[in-house]
Design a protein around this motif. Sequence first.
Motif, PDB file in Angstrom:
ATOM      1  N   PHE A 153       1.041  13.456  -7.896  1.00 54.41           N
ATOM      2  CA  PHE A 153      -0.023  14.285  -7.323  1.00 54.41           C
ATOM      3  C   PHE A 153       0.400  14.762  -5.936  1.00 54.41           C
ATOM      4  O   PHE A 153       0.836  13.969  -5.107  1.00 54.41           O
ATOM      5  CB  PHE A 153      -1.325  13.466  -7.248  1.00 54.41           C
ATOM      6  N   ASP A 154       0.260  16.059  -5.685  1.00 54.90           N
ATOM      7  CA  ASP A 154       0.810  16.676  -4.478  1.00 54.90           C
ATOM      8  C   ASP A 154       0.144  16.252  -3.170  1.00 54.90           C
ATOM      9  O   ASP A 154       0.786  16.182  -2.135  1.00 54.90           O
ATOM     10  CB  ASP A 154       0.738  18.202  -4.579  1.00 54.90           C
ATOM     11  N   ASN A 155      -1.173  16.026  -3.198  1.00 52.29           N
ATOM     12  CA  ASN A 155      -1.890  15.717  -1.957  1.00 52.29           C
ATOM     13  C   ASN A 155      -2.571  14.349  -2.036  1.00 52.29           C
ATOM     14  O   ASN A 155      -3.796  14.258  -1.969  1.00 52.29           O
ATOM     15  CB  ASN A 155      -2.952  16.795  -1.680  1.00 52.29           C
ATOM     16  N   PRO A 156      -1.798  13.297  -2.158  1.00 49.86           N
ATOM     17  CA  PRO A 156      -2.407  11.971  -2.338  1.00 49.86           C
ATOM     18  C   PRO A 156      -3.118  11.472  -1.088  1.00 49.86           C
ATOM     19  O   PRO A 156      -2.798  11.880   0.035  1.00 49.86           O
ATOM     20  CB  PRO A 156      -1.207  11.077  -2.670  1.00 49.86           C
ATOM     21  N   ALA A 202       0.832  -1.210   0.000  1.00 51.31           N
ATOM     22  CA  ALA A 202       0.000   0.000   0.000  1.00 51.31           C
ATOM     23  C   ALA A 202       0.866   1.260   0.000  1.00 51.31           C
ATOM     24  O   ALA A 202       0.623   2.207  -0.750  1.00 51.31           O
ATOM     25  CB  ALA A 202      -0.926  -0.010   1.220  1.00 51.31           C
ATOM     26  N   LEU A 203       1.894   1.258   0.856  1.00 49.38           N
ATOM     27  CA  LEU A 203       2.777   2.423   0.959  1.00 49.38           C
ATOM     28  C   LEU A 203       3.546   2.658  -0.331  1.00 49.38           C
ATOM     29  O   LEU A 203       3.743   3.804  -0.764  1.00 49.38           O
ATOM     30  CB  LEU A 203       3.749   2.238   2.134  1.00 49.38           C
ATOM     31  N   LYS A 204       3.940   1.559  -0.966  1.00 46.98           N
ATOM     32  CA  LYS A 204       4.721   1.671  -2.199  1.00 46.98           C
ATOM     33  C   LYS A 204       3.903   2.293  -3.326  1.00 46.98           C
ATOM     34  O   LYS A 204       4.355   3.195  -4.039  1.00 46.98           O
ATOM     35  CB  LYS A 204       5.221   0.280  -2.606  1.00 46.98           C
ATOM     36  N   VAL A 205       2.653   1.797  -3.488  1.00 46.30           N
ATOM     37  CA  VAL A 205       1.792   2.341  -4.549  1.00 46.30           C
ATOM     38  C   VAL A 205       1.419   3.793  -4.230  1.00 46.30           C
ATOM     39  O   VAL A 205       1.428   4.655  -5.119  1.00 46.30           O
ATOM     40  CB  VAL A 205       0.521   1.486  -4.742  1.00 46.30           C
ATOM     41  N   ALA A 206       1.109   4.068  -2.970  1.00 52.59           N
ATOM     42  CA  ALA A 206       0.745   5.436  -2.580  1.00 52.59           C
ATOM     43  C   ALA A 206       1.917   6.395  -2.807  1.00 52.59           C
ATOM     44  O   ALA A 206       1.729   7.533  -3.253  1.00 52.59           O
ATOM     45  CB  ALA A 206       0.307   5.455  -1.119  1.00 52.59           C
ATOM     46  N   ASP A 207       3.137   5.944  -2.525  1.00 58.54           N
ATOM     47  CA  ASP A 207       4.332   6.771  -2.784  1.00 58.54           C
ATOM     48  C   ASP A 207       4.469   7.061  -4.275  1.00 58.54           C
ATOM     49  O   ASP A 207       4.861   8.158  -4.686  1.00 58.54           O
ATOM     50  CB  ASP A 207       5.599   6.066  -2.278  1.00 58.54           C
TER      51      ASP A 207
END
Length: 205
Positions: free
Chosen positions: A107-110, A96-101
């Motif tokens: 995108f600035d405010n993911p 999850a962290l990898k994809v969100a990163d």
Amino acid sequence: MGEVELSCRAYVKMYLHACLFPRCSINGLLLSSSPTGGAVCVTDCVPLLHSHLPLAPITQLALTQVDVWCSQTQQRIVGYYQANACVSDNNPTPCALKVADKIAEQFDNPVLLMLDGNKMSPDYRVPPIVMYERKDSRWILKDKHTIMLRQWEETRAIASQMMESGDHTLLVDFDSHLDDITKDWTNQKLNTKIEELASPANGNI
């Protein structure tokens, strides 16, 4: 990062995705068709996987295809959602962290949203979501008072109604599309059904 608004369509599709594969971890992408600046308005989502979540090549393929589709439909990827197979665990996994990163690079405010399996009952009175925001390269819990889900009661009723009628089986994630490419991962049929249930004629909005 300021407020995040979650649309009825986005929430219902995430909820149905988790309910369709109750013993699996599931994930997907959060989309917005709103202009940049101000609150992040999540208007839709694309359900991705219900198996092999950490498998990088499939995730990369999905991200690329969704990105292309977004550019054609005036949308953008603004976040990621996931539900873990273990209902008592709503912590973001390394995947999850990898994809969100990765999304944060574009995108600035993911938004990183975890579905809380313990609170997925249709009777639960508050949205079963835990949201994270990115600060100084770290993901931290977001203040729940900055998360808006307008008409929550109506949204909850629509999700429940679709489960009862069996319409949740209309949902197609990217995994299912890879198994049968005739299946539409953009879920136009499901979107239409949600809009019908949410129309003023049905008293839901």
